[in-house]
Design an enzyme around this catalytic site. Structure first.
Site, PDB file in Angstrom:
ATOM      1  CG  HIS A   2      36.256  33.301  -6.756  1.00 50.78           C
ATOM      2  ND1 HIS A   2      37.426  33.062  -7.446  1.00 50.78           N
ATOM      3  CD2 HIS A   2      35.685  32.079  -6.583  1.00 50.78           C
ATOM      4  CE1 HIS A   2      37.551  31.756  -7.672  1.00 50.78           C
ATOM      5  NE2 HIS A   2      36.503  31.149  -7.150  1.00 50.78           N
TER       6      HIS A   2
ATOM      7  CE1 TYR B  63      34.969  29.159 -10.523  1.00 49.90           C
ATOM      8  CE2 TYR B  63      36.109  31.140 -11.235  1.00 49.90           C
ATOM      9  CZ  TYR B  63      36.106  29.947 -10.539  1.00 49.90           C
ATOM     10  OH  TYR B  63      37.235  29.550  -9.870  1.00 49.90           O
TER      11      TYR B  63
ATOM     12  CG  ASN C 113      33.039  26.489  -7.306  1.00 45.77           C
ATOM     13  OD1 ASN C 113      33.573  26.125  -8.341  1.00 45.77           O
ATOM     14  ND2 ASN C 113      33.568  27.408  -6.518  1.00 45.77           N
TER      15      ASN C 113
END
Length: 795
Positions: A253, A262, A203
């Protein structure tokens, strides 16, 4: 999320960028036509690709398809209050991302050659009108974020900024200023102020990409510098939370193994940004970026096999897939994820050393050549730029394809293991206090409950590469994932809660390896059930010996250990042979097979049951849909055939046990021969205290000590994992780990004459030799479950 482009899947990996020319390092007030324009041109080439023949395949077909898709989008676009397309209401955050994504496809069709819409002024006008409509309706500085944060901060701005890059010369100054102001609203500098929350790992890289492009398009040096500097927290190795670990693990996460999803997004994003900024005043020069380069072979390559990315490290993305009935069909699956990783690795090479790039291109070429099941250049998910990059690798005569490696890799920081042998590879997925059983969220992966309960997946070099690609996840019995020991207690969709919350309250999960063989163990606790079991896998030369012991439960439901659950495809009729006798090929056939010594599934592999066992078998057709496991999937029914073998431990077992040997790729003859060699494996223990084996022909003794005790010639005074290999040169290697990460001291004894200790790590504070070897370890709590290797000369 509700659409195939949601989260990661809408991001088409793009082409490699040319190196930039060196520019002024002042970082401020550049004139138009210099550094910013150079960077913008480089990113445009990254998005659109370069160096390909638009009249040749796979490009001609891809470009024509893009043109058809863009024409469809233009024809159905209807700007009204609340939507830009009727099927994408702007009250849903994913529809904002979806709308920008469609405009992005239209922009590509406008800019790319061979689309039938190249340079079409009406198409350009439609794109600009669509951008203005979305800006006015939902994406402007006066609006507030709603729904999924990701759509506002990552999904929408990425597509918006890419489209602005492509159509830069078509946009007015006011339009560009409006769009950049919206990005400033939803991706402010503060979004990367702290490395926490949603601003970590993949992210964070995505946020930096938006900041960098906003800086380039707006000619703002500070924004570009911020984007570069905000990447640095991604680089260092971590010991908790999100990021890369010393053992090669990648976690996102906080509690989930995510190398294949990811992790690939992170790798792709960094590859793009490294290449974009390379040679500029904003080049990424942090020396810790080498950690990312090292991850190609330390973290990603172990989970790539024949072009696919293993499910074990792909989280909820395993639930993303659709029938490819549409030419635009979303491919997804392990091969789709793998192809994205290949494209990222090829691009990252442009920002690496010459030696690294040459080796990585060899790896990529090998994976491409071996992906017979889903040829890389036919992947509908790959954009033109990624296809161009990969085809260049494939066609380069100077690149020698590298073979799949063999060996064993343990990833204790994410409770995963990979065993690779000539002709096949396998992965083991586990869970503990440190690692979730599975992840659900955004309506995805609703029935992945038992993926971390010891799931054992495997693939052959020339067979079964579609085993988990071909509609496996929507059709498999979710209570019978291969290799798991589970309760049949019914579970609700998304049982245990979203975002990695279901973690079993256990610490003993891990293993020890010498890099070729391994001893691995997992204390299994059931999800929302009283299931309790001890599991061990001993990974050897041509097989994996699997044990389940002390299986217990008190919920009033049966417990099972699933030996195998093979996906035979839509019409598979592969024969099952048991103890030399062919079993029924009829769908719906089931049997309780008493006295089973061995079984073999034609074209797949063999299973040996030491000492004989009662095994249940089922041949069935199962029908499901992607929608049943993912709210964004197709509701169309899909059917696949399965052959399942399992141990039925009964209702509320009070200490059941079982053992079997998995032999991937073995013929019926080879399986029968192994079963006939009754002394090949000796079961040393299989209970609540220890599980262990001895394979004399390999010189292997391996024991998982759940508690202090003795098994065969090995003893330990506390929980430990021990693997011993005696070599033909008069030496032996002992591998020891503390899977609980709690031992401040440990003593391991091998009742075997040892002349001397040839090498030992600093964790061994004393080593006594003679009639027996006694190893005394100091504090192991800081070793993160890593294997301690000791080499000795035998007496």
């Amino acid at each position: 999320m509700s659409t195939p482009w949601s989260r990661r899947s809408f991001l088409h990996l793009s082409g490699s960028a040319a190196l930039l020319t060196t520019i002024s390092s002042t970082g401020t007030a550049f004139a138009a036509g210099d550094a910013y324009d150079t960077l913008r041109a480089t990113w445009r080439a990254t998005v659109l690709g370069s160096g390909f023949d638009p009249a040749a395949e796979p490009f001609a077909g891809k470009l024509a398809l893009m043109g058809s898709q863009a024409a469809e989008h233009r024809a159905t676009m209807a700007a009204v209050t609340g939507s830009l397309w009727p099927d994408l209401p702007l009250t849903v955050s994913s529809s904002i991302t979806g709308s920008y994504s469609r405009l992005g496809t239209m922009a590509q069709a406008y800019a790319q050659p061979g689309t039938g819409l190249t340079g079409d002024p009406a198409l350009a006008a439609g794109i600009k009108a669509g951008l203005d409509h979305l800006h006015q309706q939902v994406y402007n500085p006066a609006k507030n974020q709603f729904g999924n944060w990701w759509d506002f901060q990552i999904g929408s701005p990425q597509s918006l900024l890419d489209t602005c890059t492509i159509l830069y010369d078509q946009l007015s100054a006011a339009q560009l200023a409006n769009y950049l102001a919206a990005v400033d609203r939803f991706v402010p500098d503060s979004s990367v102020a702290a490395y926490t929350g949603t601003s970590t790992g993949a992210n964070r890289v995505d946020l930096c990409r938006s900041l960098a492009l906003r800086g380039i398009l707006g000619k703002n040096a500070a924004k570009i510098a911020l984007a570069r500097d905000a990447l640095s927290p991604v680089f260092p190795l971590v010991t908790a939370g999100d990021g890369f670990y010393a053992d090669g693990s990648f976690v996102q996460h906080t509690y989930l193994s995510y190398t294949g999803s990811y992790g690939v997004v992170l790798l792709s994003g960094l590859a793009s940004l490294f290449s974009l900024l390379n040679g500029s005043a904003w080049a990424v020069t942090d020396p810790r970026r080498q950690i990312v380069l090292d991850s190609v072979e330390g973290s990603f390559a172990p989970f790539l096999f024949n072009g696919l990315m293993m499910d074990a490290v792909s989280g909820r993305s395993t639930s993303r897939g659709n029938p490819r009935s549409s030419p635009y069909g979303f491919q997804g699956g392990d091969h789709g994820r793998g192809h994205g990783a290949l494209a990222a690795i090829a691009q990252l090479g442009t920002a690496a050393s010459g030696a690294e790039e040459r080796r990585w291109r060899g790896l990529v070429k090998g994976w491409m050549q071996r992906d017979y099941y889903s040829p890389v250049l036919t992947d509908t998910d790959l954009g033109v730029a990624a296809l161009a990059r990969l085809k260049a690798v494939q066609d380069d005569p100077a690149v020698t394809a590298l073979a799949e490696p063999t060996g064993h890799r343990l990833f204790p920081s994410m409770d995963r293991a990979v065993h690779r042998r000539p002709g096949w590879a396998a992965s083991i997925s586990m869970a503990s206090k440190r690692m979730g059983l599975y992840e659900t969220g955004n309506g995805e992966n609703l029935r992945g409950w038992h993926a971390g309960a010891g799931m054992l997946q495997w693939w052959g070099n020339t067979f079964a590469n579609g085993q988990y690609t071909d509609a496996f996840w929507p059709t498999v019995d979710p209570y019978r994932l291969p290799g798991t020991t589970v309760s049949r207690k019914p579970l609700a969709d998304a049982e245990g809660g979203a975002w990695g919350l279901p973690r079993p309250d256990v610490s003993w999960v891990g293993g020890a390896t010498d890099g070729e063989y391994a001893s691995i163990g997992q204390f299994v606790r059931g999800l929302s059930s009283t299931l309790y079991a001890k599991k061990s896998w001993f990974c050897l030369a041509d097989s994996i010996v699997c044990l389940a012991g002390s299986v217990r439960g008190s919920d009033g439901f049966a417990a099972e250990t699933v030996v195998e659950n093979r996906n035979l495809g839509a019409s598979g009729t592969q024969a099952l042979t048991v103890n030399g006798a062919a079993q029924s090929g009829a769908l719906g056939w089931s049997a309780t097979l008493d006295g089973t010594s061995w079984a073999q599934i034609a074209g797949h592999g063999g299973y040996v049951f030491p000492g004989g066992a009662t095994v249940k078998a089922l041949r069935e057709a199962r029908t499901g849909s992607w929608r049943a496991i993912n709210a964004g999937g197709s509701a169309d029914p899909v059917s696949r055939r399965y052959l399942t073998l399992w141990f039925d431990h009964g209702v509320d077992p009070a200490g059941a046990a079982c053992s079997y040997v998995l032999m991937p790729g073995a013929t019926a003859q080879a399986t029968a021969a192994r079963a006939a060699d009754t002394g090949w494996v000796t079961l040393l223990a299989n209970d609540n205290d220890q599980q262990g084996i001895r394979v004399a022909s390999l010189g292997v003794t391996a024991v998982n000590f759940w508690f202090a005790g003795t098994a065969g010639a090995l003893a330990a005074d506390g929980p430990a994992c021990v693997l011993v290999r005696e070599h033909g040169d008069g030496t032996a290697t002992l591998c020891v780990s503390d899977p609980m990460r709690a031992r401040t001291g440990l003593t391991v004894t091998w009742n075997r004459p040892v002349a001397s200790v040839l090498s030992r790590p600093a964790t061994v504070v004393s080593a006594g030799t003679g009639p027996a070897l006694t190893l005394v370890f100091g504090d192991l709590t800081g070793q993160a479950g890593a294997t301690q290797r000791i080499r000795v000369a035998l007496g």
